[in-house]
Structures are given as structure tokens and as C-alpha cells.
Design a protein around this motif. Sequence first.
Motif, PDB file in Angstrom:
ATOM      1  N   LYS A  71       2.647  18.125  -1.915  1.00 48.02           N
ATOM      2  CA  LYS A  71       2.171  19.012  -3.001  1.00 48.02           C
ATOM      3  C   LYS A  71       2.882  20.363  -2.924  1.00 48.02           C
ATOM      4  N   TYR A  72       3.047  20.847  -1.703  1.00 49.80           N
ATOM      5  CA  TYR A  72       3.726  22.146  -1.570  1.00 49.80           C
ATOM      6  C   TYR A  72       5.192  22.023  -2.022  1.00 49.80           C
ATOM      7  N   ALA A  73       5.858  20.957  -1.574  1.00 54.28           N
ATOM      8  CA  ALA A  73       7.269  20.786  -1.954  1.00 54.28           C
ATOM      9  C   ALA A  73       7.405  20.653  -3.471  1.00 54.28           C
ATOM     10  N   ARG A  74       6.465  19.909  -4.085  1.00 50.79           N
ATOM     11  CA  ARG A  74       6.514  19.745  -5.549  1.00 50.79           C
ATOM     12  C   ARG A  74       6.257  21.066  -6.278  1.00 50.79           C
ATOM     13  N   SER A  75       5.559  21.988  -5.647  1.00 53.63           N
ATOM     14  CA  SER A  75       5.333  23.280  -6.315  1.00 53.63           C
ATOM     15  C   SER A  75       6.634  24.064  -6.412  1.00 53.63           C
ATOM     16  N   LEU A  76       7.620  23.656  -5.600  1.00 52.45           N
ATOM     17  CA  LEU A  76       8.917  24.351  -5.624  1.00 52.45           C
ATOM     18  C   LEU A  76       9.958  23.587  -6.430  1.00 52.45           C
ATOM     19  N   CYS A  77       9.937  22.256  -6.317  1.00 53.96           N
ATOM     20  CA  CYS A  77      11.056  21.458  -6.839  1.00 53.96           C
ATOM     21  C   CYS A  77      10.527  20.160  -7.465  1.00 53.96           C
ATOM     22  N   PRO A  78      11.058  19.761  -8.623  1.00 54.34           N
ATOM     23  CA  PRO A  78      10.543  18.529  -9.251  1.00 54.34           C
ATOM     24  C   PRO A  78      11.024  17.252  -8.549  1.00 54.34           C
ATOM     25  N   ASP A  79      12.061  17.375  -7.723  1.00 54.13           N
ATOM     26  CA  ASP A  79      12.629  16.184  -7.061  1.00 54.13           C
ATOM     27  C   ASP A  79      12.304  16.282  -5.571  1.00 54.13           C
ATOM     28  N   VAL A  80      11.341  15.468  -5.117  1.00 53.94           N
ATOM     29  CA  VAL A  80      10.909  15.542  -3.712  1.00 53.94           C
ATOM     30  C   VAL A  80      10.985  14.160  -3.069  1.00 53.94           C
ATOM     31  N   GLU A  81      11.695  14.106  -1.960  1.00 50.91           N
ATOM     32  CA  GLU A  81      11.746  12.853  -1.186  1.00 50.91           C
ATOM     33  C   GLU A  81      10.914  13.031   0.073  1.00 50.91           C
ATOM     34  N   PHE A  82      10.099  12.018   0.367  1.00 48.36           N
ATOM     35  CA  PHE A  82       9.302  12.073   1.596  1.00 48.36           C
ATOM     36  C   PHE A  82       9.639  10.864   2.465  1.00 48.36           C
ATOM     37  N   SER A  83       9.926  11.122   3.752  1.00 47.27           N
ATOM     38  CA  SER A  83      10.222  10.035   4.691  1.00 47.27           C
ATOM     39  C   SER A  83       9.045   9.829   5.630  1.00 47.27           C
ATOM     40  N   THR A  84       8.552   8.598   5.658  1.00 47.90           N
ATOM     41  CA  THR A  84       7.515   8.238   6.630  1.00 47.90           C
ATOM     42  C   THR A  84       8.272   7.806   7.886  1.00 47.90           C
ATOM     43  N   GLU A  85       8.598   8.786   8.717  1.00 47.83           N
ATOM     44  CA  GLU A  85       9.454   8.510   9.878  1.00 47.83           C
ATOM     45  C   GLU A  85       8.850   7.393  10.739  1.00 47.83           C
ATOM     46  N   ASP A  86       9.712   6.567  11.297  1.00 41.21           N
ATOM     47  CA  ASP A  86       9.298   5.433  12.147  1.00 41.21           C
ATOM     48  C   ASP A  86       8.454   4.434  11.348  1.00 41.21           C
ATOM     49  N   ALA A  87       8.800   4.292  10.048  1.00 43.81           N
ATOM     50  CA  ALA A  87       8.007   3.417   9.167  1.00 43.81           C
ATOM     51  C   ALA A  87       7.985   1.973   9.657  1.00 43.81           C
ATOM     52  N   SER A  88       9.085   1.514  10.250  1.00 36.40           N
ATOM     53  CA  SER A  88       9.130   0.101  10.651  1.00 36.40           C
ATOM     54  C   SER A  88       8.169  -0.189  11.801  1.00 36.40           C
ATOM     55  N   ARG A  89       7.718   0.852  12.525  1.00 36.83           N
ATOM     56  CA  ARG A  89       6.733   0.629  13.593  1.00 36.83           C
ATOM     57  C   ARG A  89       5.359   1.192  13.203  1.00 36.83           C
ATOM     58  N   THR A  90       5.213   1.513  11.905  1.00 39.51           N
ATOM     59  CA  THR A  90       3.930   2.047  11.437  1.00 39.51           C
ATOM     60  C   THR A  90       3.008   0.886  11.057  1.00 39.51           C
ATOM     61  N   ASP A  91       1.751   0.996  11.408  1.00 40.71           N
ATOM     62  CA  ASP A  91       0.756  -0.015  11.026  1.00 40.71           C
ATOM     63  C   ASP A  91       0.861  -0.247   9.511  1.00 40.71           C
ATOM     64  N   PHE A  92       0.990  -1.518   9.083  1.00 41.55           N
ATOM     65  CA  PHE A  92       1.309  -1.781   7.680  1.00 41.55           C
ATOM     66  C   PHE A  92       0.247  -1.241   6.722  1.00 41.55           C
ATOM     67  N   GLU A  93      -1.033  -1.445   7.065  1.00 42.49           N
ATOM     68  CA  GLU A  93      -2.097  -0.969   6.160  1.00 42.49           C
ATOM     69  C   GLU A  93      -2.041   0.559   6.033  1.00 42.49           C
ATOM     70  N   PHE A  94      -1.780   1.227   7.167  1.00 39.54           N
ATOM     71  CA  PHE A  94      -1.709   2.698   7.123  1.00 39.54           C
ATOM     72  C   PHE A  94      -0.472   3.150   6.338  1.00 39.54           C
ATOM     73  N   LEU A  95       0.620   2.401   6.484  1.00 37.00           N
ATOM     74  CA  LEU A  95       1.834   2.740   5.714  1.00 37.00           C
ATOM     75  C   LEU A  95       1.527   2.655   4.215  1.00 37.00           C
ATOM     76  N   CYS A  96       0.812   1.573   3.807  1.00 35.53           N
ATOM     77  CA  CYS A  96       0.479   1.409   2.379  1.00 35.53           C
ATOM     78  C   CYS A  96      -0.388   2.581   1.895  1.00 35.53           C
ATOM     79  N   ARG A  97      -1.395   2.931   2.676  1.00 37.44           N
ATOM     80  CA  ARG A  97      -2.279   4.054   2.285  1.00 37.44           C
ATOM     81  C   ARG A  97      -1.477   5.351   2.178  1.00 37.44           C
ATOM     82  N   SER A  98      -0.611   5.564   3.169  1.00 35.90           N
ATOM     83  CA  SER A  98       0.166   6.814   3.177  1.00 35.90           C
ATOM     84  C   SER A  98       1.103   6.862   1.972  1.00 35.90           C
ATOM     85  N   VAL A  99       1.824   5.769   1.744  1.00 40.27           N
ATOM     86  CA  VAL A  99       2.798   5.760   0.634  1.00 40.27           C
ATOM     87  C   VAL A  99       2.067   5.980  -0.691  1.00 40.27           C
ATOM     88  N   ASP A 100       0.938   5.318  -0.861  1.00 37.14           N
ATOM     89  CA  ASP A 100       0.162   5.472  -2.097  1.00 37.14           C
ATOM     90  C   ASP A 100      -0.217   6.953  -2.309  1.00 37.14           C
TER      91      ASP A 100
END
Length: 525
Positions: free
Chosen positions: A127-156
Motif C-alpha cells: 500500500k505504501y509503495a502504491r501511494s508513490l508509484c502505480p507500478d509495484v512489484e512484490f517478491s515473496t522471497e523464498d516462495a518455493s519453500r513457503t507453505d503453499f496455503e500461506f503463499l496463496c493467502r499472501s499473494v491474494d
Amino acid sequence: MADKVFIFDTTLRDGEQVPGAKLAKEQKVEIAKQLAALNVDIIEAGFPASSPGDFDAVRTVAKEVKGPVITGLARAVRKDIDTLWEAVKVARRPRIHTFIGTSDIHIQKKFRSDREKILQWCVDTVKYARSLCPDVEFSTEDASRTDFEFLCRSVDAIVKAGATTINVPDTVGYATPQEMADRIRRLKEKVPALDKAVLSMHCHNDLGLATANTLAGILAGARQAEVTMNGIGERAGNAALEEVVMAIRTRKEIFGKLYTDIRTKEIAKTSKMVSALMGLPIQRNKAIVGTNAFAHSSGIHQDGIIKDRSTYEIIRPEDVGVSAHTFALTARSGRAALKHHIASFGHTLTDAQVDAVYGKFLEVADKKKEVKVEELEILVQEELFKVPETYRLEHIQILSGTRATPMAALRVRCGDEVIEEASTGNGPIDAAYKCIERIVGRKFDLINFGLNAITSGEDAIGEATVRIRTNGTIFAGGASSTDIIEAAVKAYLSAINRWVAAEEREKAARKGARKSRGKAPAVSL
Ligand code: KIV
Ligand code: ZN
């Protein structure tokens, strides 16, 4: 789903994290302009909060490089995001890229936190990044070792908070292609909000699977590939741009309508520029850009190629900017022949640079019967990418033998001063390096030394590469000569010259930062 695969080049950020590959601002801008000529979609130009020098380099790229979206990396803290924004906002199309580790390993060991707090932190950051710039990329670092259900919740939650690109990195190069494809496909199914964002792959090569994992993710629905030229990057590196792009282009029956906008004829030139400026040699058998990638050595293969290239070639060398040269250069070759070859490498040289290359070429041609095109290309690269020669070798004399103690005597110019030193050593190169340390008045750790013949034959040009460390920072250097000891000495001096240049840049950046204090971005959290 759209068919275009966006190419996000992180050579200047993840690639620059390779020890010793640090670039000066001018070099970053030069590579960034070449990446724009290659037509990448996004350039990640650095990590602006990491140093005033990198902030300045990213801001200059944002100002001067037209075409691609320009971004940089920021940790998910306001201070870093503000600094990144300050650096990229001058670009025509800026992007903020930020990240937080979402695996339990990162949450518990790195942040000493819990999933709910991390999820909230992700949302607040976006939200903070979007207040500055319309184009925001977010990386869920270590996504391949992230619990899948939590990854889905986070990405959503991250998409709903306004992120326009979601990157799911395989930070430690742990995934396999099957697993990656499965994860991406299921993520897309379980998070309908992802229809509003671009899903991105960022794969490391710890198990040699970075390209395969990236392509698997793309086939499963990702539409951005984060890659580096020559596959350089943290540890074992990242997925290689040239491999991902050429696989999609070559295997149409697998990738269907998927395409990238990369101008593939610029690949060889970009690859050589990155290798030369970062001091990172390319392994000979490297796919697409290694010197052997299109060299057919066995008789059976050569016979097949003569009859029909498709027998042993799946990519035409000219499609990636490699031209098949047949004629040789000798001491009688004129400037025009030289210029013709230089143009075929895709470089534009000034008249002064052509003169300098011609002078070096004649020196080599006097020693050898014939100069190979690959050898000429090395001379051209040395001229194009040379570092300011604070220390320049003028003369070297070596005494060595099975029973003699190796000895070296060197004469080196530093500005108006000519310094001479002599030393013994464990070998002729060790003796010469001891002379250099006395001349410079400083000891360096030699952490890597390599010698490589550019072509075959007894009189081939040898290319020496070295990596030295001082005060925890690594500097790379390289040089070539028909005399391998001379190449080794010049390579050491070129690494030292890079250290001198870096010291001067740091001094200038510190001075600049002192002057502009007060104009710095806000640092509140
Ligand atoms: O490897 C990684 O996870 C990264 C991210 C910060 C994008 O480089
Ligand atoms: Zn990475």
C-alpha cells in the motif's frame, strides 16, 4: 491469457551481487543502454539504498535509458522504498520492486516473527509503495519453500493491496521443474485475484535448474521471467536471459504462441559487454554465448554441417549475433579490413579507438602468422571496456628455470612517475606480483587466477583473469597477450586499477552526499 512473456533483466542488481562484479556508474549506464537495445521490458538497475554510489547509478540509468521500465530493489522498509523511488521516479516508466521472505524459515529465523505479522507487513508495504508509484512489484522471497496455503493467502492479499506484478522466487534454487509448474498452476487456480497482476519467475541455479524452472513456470502461466545475461547472479547465478529467450523462440511446438520481444541478434554483443565490464569470463561451453556454442569439432559433425547445417545446429549463430568468419587477418591486413571485422562484432568505435586497436593488432600480428577473429575481438573489448590506467606496465623482465630462483623486474608508470622494482618469488608470476605490490605500496589477497587460450595453437593469445580482495571487497581484472606472463601482470594491474577507480568514486560519492544532505528522502517508518 496474454502470450507475451515479459523479460525482466536483473543483471545490474542480482548479477552485480557476484563478488568482484561491482560496476562504476558509467559502466552501468553503458550496459543498461545495451539492454535497451536488446529490448528487454524491465531493467532492474540496482539496489539504491545499498550505497550512495548505487543510488546515483540507478538514478542516472532512470534518467538516461529510454524504452524499458526502470526499477531497483528495496527492502520492505520505508527508508529503502523512499530511496528507490527517489532514484527511479525520473524514469518515463518507473517501477518499485520490494520483497519480504514468506517461508517459515525466513519468518522464524530471519524476522523472528509469525505468519500473521508478516502478512500484514506485506500488505502495508505494498500500500505504501502504491501511494508513490502505480507500478509495484512484490517478491515473496523464498516462495518455493513457503507453505503453499500461506503463499496463496499472501499473494491474494498482496494483489488486493495493489501490487501489479507478483514474483515468486526460487531464492535458493531448490525447486524442480515439475514442482515449479505445479506450484504456479495451482497458485493461479487458487488465487483468482492474480488475473489482475503479472505472475513472475525468478529462479536461482543452485541445482543447475534455473532455466528449466523458469520455463516450467512460464508454461504453467507465469508471464514475466527475471533473468540475467550469461546467468550471472548470487551464488550459482540466475536463469540466463539468452537460454530462456532462445528456448521459447526455438521450441515453438512446446511454447505455442508465447513470445518475447527480445532482439536476439543483440545477444552476443550484450553477453560480451557484461562479461568484459564485470570481469566475469564466460565458460566455453556455456549455452548460446560460450565460444564453443557453435563450434563443431568432430569430423562427423563437421561433415554434417557442411551438408546441411540443420544436422547439428538448432539455432543459427547469426540469429544471436554470432557471425561465422572464415578469413584470417595478418600483419598485412589494413585498417579497412579491421574496421570491417569490428563492425561485424556489432561495435562502433571512434577513430581513436580504431587506431589503438590497430596498433595492438599489429603488435600481435608481428608475433604470429595469423590473427584469429576471436583474438581481434578480445583486443576490441579491451579497448572498449578498459579501466583508467592509473598503473601501466612499461617493461617486464623475467628470469626463471628449473634450478634458478624465479625473479622478476618491472617498470610501471603511474602518471608522470616511473617506478621500478625487482623481486624473487615462488614462480615468475608470483615474483612479478610481489613487484607490483611494492610499487602500489599495498598487499592484496589473490583469490583467483585463471589463464585461458583464446584460440588453439602454440602462438595463441592467452587471456589472464584475476580476482583480488582488499578490505573485504573483490576486484576483477583481465588482460591478454601472446606472452602469458605479460597477460598475468597486466591482469593484476587492471584489477588494481579498478580498485583505484572504485576508491575515487566512493570519495566523490561521499563528497556529493555531504553536499546534498538535507535533500535526502524521508526516513520515517
Ligand atoms: O532471489 C531472490 O529471492 C531475489 C528477490 C529479492 C527478488 O533476488
Ligand atoms: Zn535473486
